[in-house]
Design a protein around this motif. Structure first.
Motif, PDB file in Angstrom:
ATOM      1  N   GLY A  75      -8.372  -3.868   6.897  1.00  0.00           N
ATOM      2  CA  GLY A  75      -7.252  -4.067   5.967  1.00  0.00           C
ATOM      3  C   GLY A  75      -7.196  -5.490   5.440  1.00  0.00           C
ATOM      4  N   PRO A 132       0.851  -1.194   0.000  1.00  0.00           N
ATOM      5  CA  PRO A 132       0.000   0.000   0.000  1.00  0.00           C
ATOM      6  C   PRO A 132       0.886   1.243   0.000  1.00  0.00           C
ATOM      7  CG  PRO A 132      -0.768  -1.578   1.640  1.00  0.00           C
ATOM      8  CD  PRO A 132       0.527  -2.110   1.104  1.00  0.00           C
ATOM      9  N   ARG A 159      -3.783 -10.617  -4.294  1.00  0.00           N
ATOM     10  CA  ARG A 159      -3.206 -10.179  -3.020  1.00  0.00           C
ATOM     11  C   ARG A 159      -2.881 -11.337  -2.097  1.00  0.00           C
ATOM     12  NH1 ARG A 159      -4.670  -4.569  -3.155  1.00  0.00           N
ATOM     13  NH2 ARG A 159      -4.053  -3.514  -1.251  1.00  0.00           N
ATOM     14  N   LYS A 206       1.319   2.338  -7.039  1.00  0.00           N
ATOM     15  CA  LYS A 206       0.742   1.515  -8.111  1.00  0.00           C
ATOM     16  C   LYS A 206      -0.261   2.322  -8.944  1.00  0.00           C
ATOM     17  CE  LYS A 206      -0.869  -1.541  -5.171  1.00  0.00           C
ATOM     18  NZ  LYS A 206      -0.428  -0.969  -3.887  1.00  0.00           N
ATOM     19  N   PHE A 257      -3.828  -6.807  -7.319  1.00  0.00           N
ATOM     20  CA  PHE A 257      -4.395  -8.152  -7.392  1.00  0.00           C
ATOM     21  C   PHE A 257      -3.421  -9.037  -8.170  1.00  0.00           C
ATOM     22  CE2 PHE A 257      -6.803 -11.577  -9.189  1.00  0.00           C
ATOM     23  CZ  PHE A 257      -7.750 -11.881  -8.245  1.00  0.00           C
ATOM     24  N   THR A 275      -8.249  -3.059  -8.389  1.00  0.00           N
ATOM     25  CA  THR A 275      -9.218  -3.873  -7.645  1.00  0.00           C
ATOM     26  C   THR A 275      -9.680  -3.136  -6.384  1.00  0.00           C
ATOM     27  OG1 THR A 275      -7.300  -5.077  -6.802  1.00  0.00           O
ATOM     28  CG2 THR A 275      -8.616  -6.153  -8.492  1.00  0.00           C
ATOM     29  N   GLY A 276      -8.776  -2.344  -5.795  1.00  0.00           N
ATOM     30  CA  GLY A 276      -9.180  -1.546  -4.626  1.00  0.00           C
ATOM     31  C   GLY A 276     -10.303  -0.582  -5.008  1.00  0.00           C
TER      32      GLY A 276
HETATM   33  N1  LIG Z   1      -7.581  -7.427  -4.571  1.00  0.00           N
HETATM   34  C1  LIG Z   1      -7.949  -6.664  -3.530  1.00  0.00           C
HETATM   35  C2  LIG Z   1      -7.640  -5.281  -3.530  1.00  0.00           C
HETATM   36  C3  LIG Z   1      -8.015  -4.532  -2.426  1.00  0.00           C
HETATM   37  N2  LIG Z   1      -8.669  -5.117  -1.401  1.00  0.00           N
HETATM   38  C4  LIG Z   1      -9.104  -4.330  -0.220  1.00  0.00           C
HETATM   39  C5  LIG Z   1      -8.116  -4.474   0.900  1.00  0.00           C
HETATM   40  C6  LIG Z   1      -7.295  -3.212   0.833  1.00  0.00           C
HETATM   41  O1  LIG Z   1      -6.818  -2.860   2.105  1.00  0.00           O
HETATM   42  C7  LIG Z   1      -8.285  -2.194   0.295  1.00  0.00           C
HETATM   43  C8  LIG Z   1      -7.670  -1.039  -0.479  1.00  0.00           C
HETATM   44  O2  LIG Z   1      -6.886  -1.530  -1.539  1.00  0.00           O
HETATM   45  P1  LIG Z   1      -6.162  -0.550  -2.565  1.00  0.00           P
HETATM   46  O3  LIG Z   1      -5.492  -1.408  -3.585  1.00  0.00           O
HETATM   47  O4  LIG Z   1      -7.126   0.494  -3.022  1.00  0.00           O
HETATM   48  O5  LIG Z   1      -5.097   0.248  -1.699  1.00  0.00           O
HETATM   49  P2  LIG Z   1      -3.643  -0.020  -1.168  1.00  0.00           P
HETATM   50  O6  LIG Z   1      -2.797  -0.688  -2.210  1.00  0.00           O
HETATM   51  O7  LIG Z   1      -3.836  -0.882   0.058  1.00  0.00           O
HETATM   52  O8  LIG Z   1      -3.141   1.374  -0.825  1.00  0.00           O
HETATM   53  O9  LIG Z   1      -9.163  -2.952  -0.549  1.00  0.00           O
HETATM   54  C9  LIG Z   1      -8.956  -6.471  -1.427  1.00  0.00           C
HETATM   55  O10 LIG Z   1      -9.534  -7.000  -0.495  1.00  0.00           O
HETATM   56  N3  LIG Z   1      -8.607  -7.229  -2.508  1.00  0.00           N
END
Ligand SMILES: Nc1ccn([C@H]2C[C@H](O)[C@@H](COP(=O)(O)OP(=O)(O)O)O2)c(=O)n1
Ligand SMILES: Nc1ncnc2c1ncn2[C@@H]1O[C@H](COP(=O)(O)OP(=O)(O)O)[C@@H](O)[C@H]1O
Length: 264
Positions: free
Chosen positions: A121, A74, A152, A78, A150, A96-97
């Motif tokens: 998280g 995080p 993760r 990216k 992704f 994906t977030g």
């Molecule tokens: N493939 C994913 C991507 C994100 N998530 C969830 C868990 C992560 O803490 C949050 C936010 O992800 P995001 O990729 O936006 O942000 P970070 O890389 O953590 O800064 O979303 C997930 O469960 N599965």
């Protein structure tokens, strides 16, 4: 090819190839990248707006899906770099977030699950994430995808490969220290509900425990392209740009490219 006109320092050229590829670049971008002399199947003379000698369609065959995963902790940058890649290379960027956040905000049946997992998280189950990815890929009409954040964990990875039957061409791994990532997230200032110190620390832990092993898995398959993401945005992008051009070129007929380069 469609030339979209020229204004001041920007000559914008876009070309569409059987609806799959939509590339755009500006004279400024080309000049910055001039030393490569090659831009998505196009030989470039940096002094001129664009000299097109080859159709981009020859680089990616119509039936082939190009899939690049973008992984890193995080705050490693990216999303920032994916935006820049899209500007230059015509990929569809699927964060994906962001897909999960939009799904959460749409009050769908999965909204509460996603909200709770994000707060902790934790990683949302693959069936939810893959459904969102599948829909977005279908709707894009593109065949080149940058999949950001992704897989993760092992469950994400195995489910994607089994359900979608797609292997990534390669995986960008953004290497960046925890200290720098924490500093960036705390300054991100995008009003994200999960950018508070409690959740950040939980995300870092989940990243180390669940995502780093996935990076090692892809490393063992020779698919990792490691990027020093600690450096300033433009420097990071310069490395990524060069990697993308080289990797695309490897996937095409190098002999033809060499011959054309000599002709410039
Ligand atoms: N493939 C994913 C991507 C994100 N998530 C969830 C868990 C992560 O803490 C949050 C936010 O992800 P995001 O990729 O936006 O942000 P970070 O890389 O953590 O800064 O979303 C997930 O469960 N599965
Ligand atoms: N190379 C960099 N140097 C300094 N700050 C950066 C860099 N890359 C991104 N940032 C900033 O750091 C924050 C996190 O970047 P972001 O792209 O959202 O990361 P990720 O998608 O990996 O969580 C953003 O505020 C972004 O503007």
């Amino acid at each position: 090819m469609e030339v979209k006109g020229s204004h001041e320092d920007k000559s914008v050229v876009s070309f569409h190839s059987k609806d799959f590829i939509n590339l755009q670049c500006s004279r400024r971008d080309l000049t910055a990248a001039g030393r490569y002399q090659y831009f998505m199947g196009t030989i470039i003379d940096a002094a001129e707006p664009l000299v097109m000698v080859k159709d981009a369609n020859e680089i990616f065959s119509d039936n082939k899906i190009t899939c690049i995963f973008v992984l890193g902790g995080p705050g490693s940058g990216k999303g920032t770099q994916c935006e820049k890649i899209v500007e230059h290379f015509g990929f569809t960027h699927l964060s994906t977030g962001d897909l999960l956040k939009a799904e959460m905000e749409s009050n769908s049946e999965n909204g509460t699950t996603i909200r709770n997992m994000r707060k902790e998280g934790k990683i949302v189950p693959s069936e939810v994430t893959i459904k969102l990815l599948q829909r977005a890929m279908q709707e894009s009409g593109n065949n080149k995808f940058l999949i950001d954040g992704f897989p993760r964990n092992e469950e994400n990875r195995a489910a994607f490969e089994n359900i979608m039957n797609i292997q990534p061409d390669f995986v960008f791994f953004f290497k960046c220290s925890e200290e720098e990532r924490k500093r960036r997230i705390l300054n991100r200032n995008q009003g994200r509900d999960d950018d508070n110190i409690d959740t950040i620390l939980k995300r870092f832990k989940v990243y180390e425990e669940s995502t780093l092993p996935i990076i090692e898995y892809y490393r063992s398959k020779g698919k990792i392209c490691e990027i020093d993401a600690e450096r300033p945005v433009e420097e990071v992008f310069e490395v990524i740009y060069r990697q993308l051009v080289e990797r695309m070129r490897e996937g095409t007929d190098v002999e033809v490219c060499r011959k054309e380069e000599k002709a410039v």
